[in-house]
Design a protein around this motif. Structure first.
Motif, mmCIF file in Angstrom:
data_model
loop_
_atom_site.group_PDB
_atom_site.id
_atom_site.type_symbol
_atom_site.label_atom_id
_atom_site.label_comp_id
_atom_site.label_asym_id
_atom_site.label_seq_id
_atom_site.Cartn_x
_atom_site.Cartn_y
_atom_site.Cartn_z
ATOM 1 N N ILE A 39 0.825 -1.215 0.000
ATOM 2 C CA ILE A 39 0.000 0.000 0.000
ATOM 3 C C ILE A 39 0.855 1.260 0.000
ATOM 4 C CG2 ILE A 39 -2.009 -1.081 1.076
ATOM 5 C CD1 ILE A 39 -1.220 0.319 3.703
ATOM 6 N N MET A 40 2.090 1.159 0.503
ATOM 7 C CA MET A 40 3.021 2.295 0.434
ATOM 8 C C MET A 40 4.021 2.124 -0.702
ATOM 9 S SD MET A 40 2.551 4.805 2.525
ATOM 10 C CE MET A 40 4.112 5.665 2.530
ATOM 11 N N LEU A 41 4.464 0.890 -0.947
ATOM 12 C CA LEU A 41 5.487 0.658 -1.965
ATOM 13 C C LEU A 41 4.996 1.061 -3.356
ATOM 14 C CD1 LEU A 41 8.289 -0.418 -2.687
ATOM 15 C CD2 LEU A 41 7.264 -2.695 -2.931
ATOM 16 N N VAL A 42 3.780 0.677 -3.705
ATOM 17 C CA VAL A 42 3.261 0.976 -5.046
ATOM 18 C C VAL A 42 3.220 2.477 -5.321
ATOM 19 C CG1 VAL A 42 1.247 0.806 -6.566
ATOM 20 C CG2 VAL A 42 2.037 -1.210 -5.306
ATOM 21 N N PRO A 43 2.559 3.276 -4.475
ATOM 22 C CA PRO A 43 2.541 4.709 -4.793
ATOM 23 C C PRO A 43 3.922 5.369 -4.709
ATOM 24 C CG PRO A 43 1.425 4.307 -2.711
ATOM 25 C CD PRO A 43 1.722 2.977 -3.316
#
Length: 192
Positions: A39-43
């Motif tokens: 959820i943090m890595l992608v953006p």
């Protein structure tokens, strides 16, 4: 509402503290936290694709460190710390099954389950509860979590613009798919 949440996450991903939050979420997900670090890595990768592999490395390292905490919880604090988490997910039978499978299959379970949507904390806690040797456990965690995060980072780095455009056009669909993946992972725990 989803558009505002997406804009907020993208804003957080671009903030100076985003790397710290990525590491904290990856660490906690491997031991106690229910949400994947994706959820943090992608953006964060979509915000700055040039840092994709650095972010994947941070995510992997933090996840492996969190896995050590999960292993310790299972090995030394099973009744006091792990069982409340296991009971929260109604996964008592799953924990016993995982312990038996760890004794039988060892690191192969970690290598396979670390790539799935099954919450990684169950794998780490069950590894400790089964008293899987720590060094092979750490190696398996590094391999499986590294493979997952570096593959995701490589795909986002290579195809970032079309993926970001797809997410922005189809945000409800993407949010639904993420929710389904998390639910499937938790439900799959029942049938392991």
């Amino acid at each position: 509402m989803l558009d505002r949440l997406y804009a907020r996450i993208i804003g957080l991903a671009a903030s100076p503290h985003a790397v710290i939050w990525l590491a904290v979420i990856a660490f906690a997900e491997a031991s106690v936290f229910p949400l994947p670090p994706d959820i943090m890595l992608v953006p964060m990768v979509l915000t700055c694709r040039a840092r994709a592999f650095r972010l994947a490395a941070i995510c992997t390292l933090a996840s492996v460190c969190g896995a050590v905490l999960g292993w310790c919880i299972g090995a030394f604090l099973l009744e006091y710390a792990a069982m409340p988490i296991v009971r929260f997910y109604h996964a008592e039978h799953t924990l016993l099954t995982l312990q038996d499978r760890f004794r039988e299959w060892g690191i192969w379970i970690i290598l396979i389950k670390g790539l799935t949507p099954i919450p990684f904390k169950f794998v780490t806690i069950a590894s400790g509860a089964a008293h899987l040797p720590l060094v092979p456990f750490l190696m398996a965690c590094a391999i499986t979590r590294g493979a997952r995060f570096f593959l995701l980072a490589a795909l986002l780095r290579r195809f970032g613009a079309p993926i970001q455009a797809f997410i922005e056009r189809r945000l409800p669909l993407v949010a639904g798919m993420v929710a389904v993946a998390i639910i499937v992972g938790i439900v799959a725990l029942r049938y392991i």
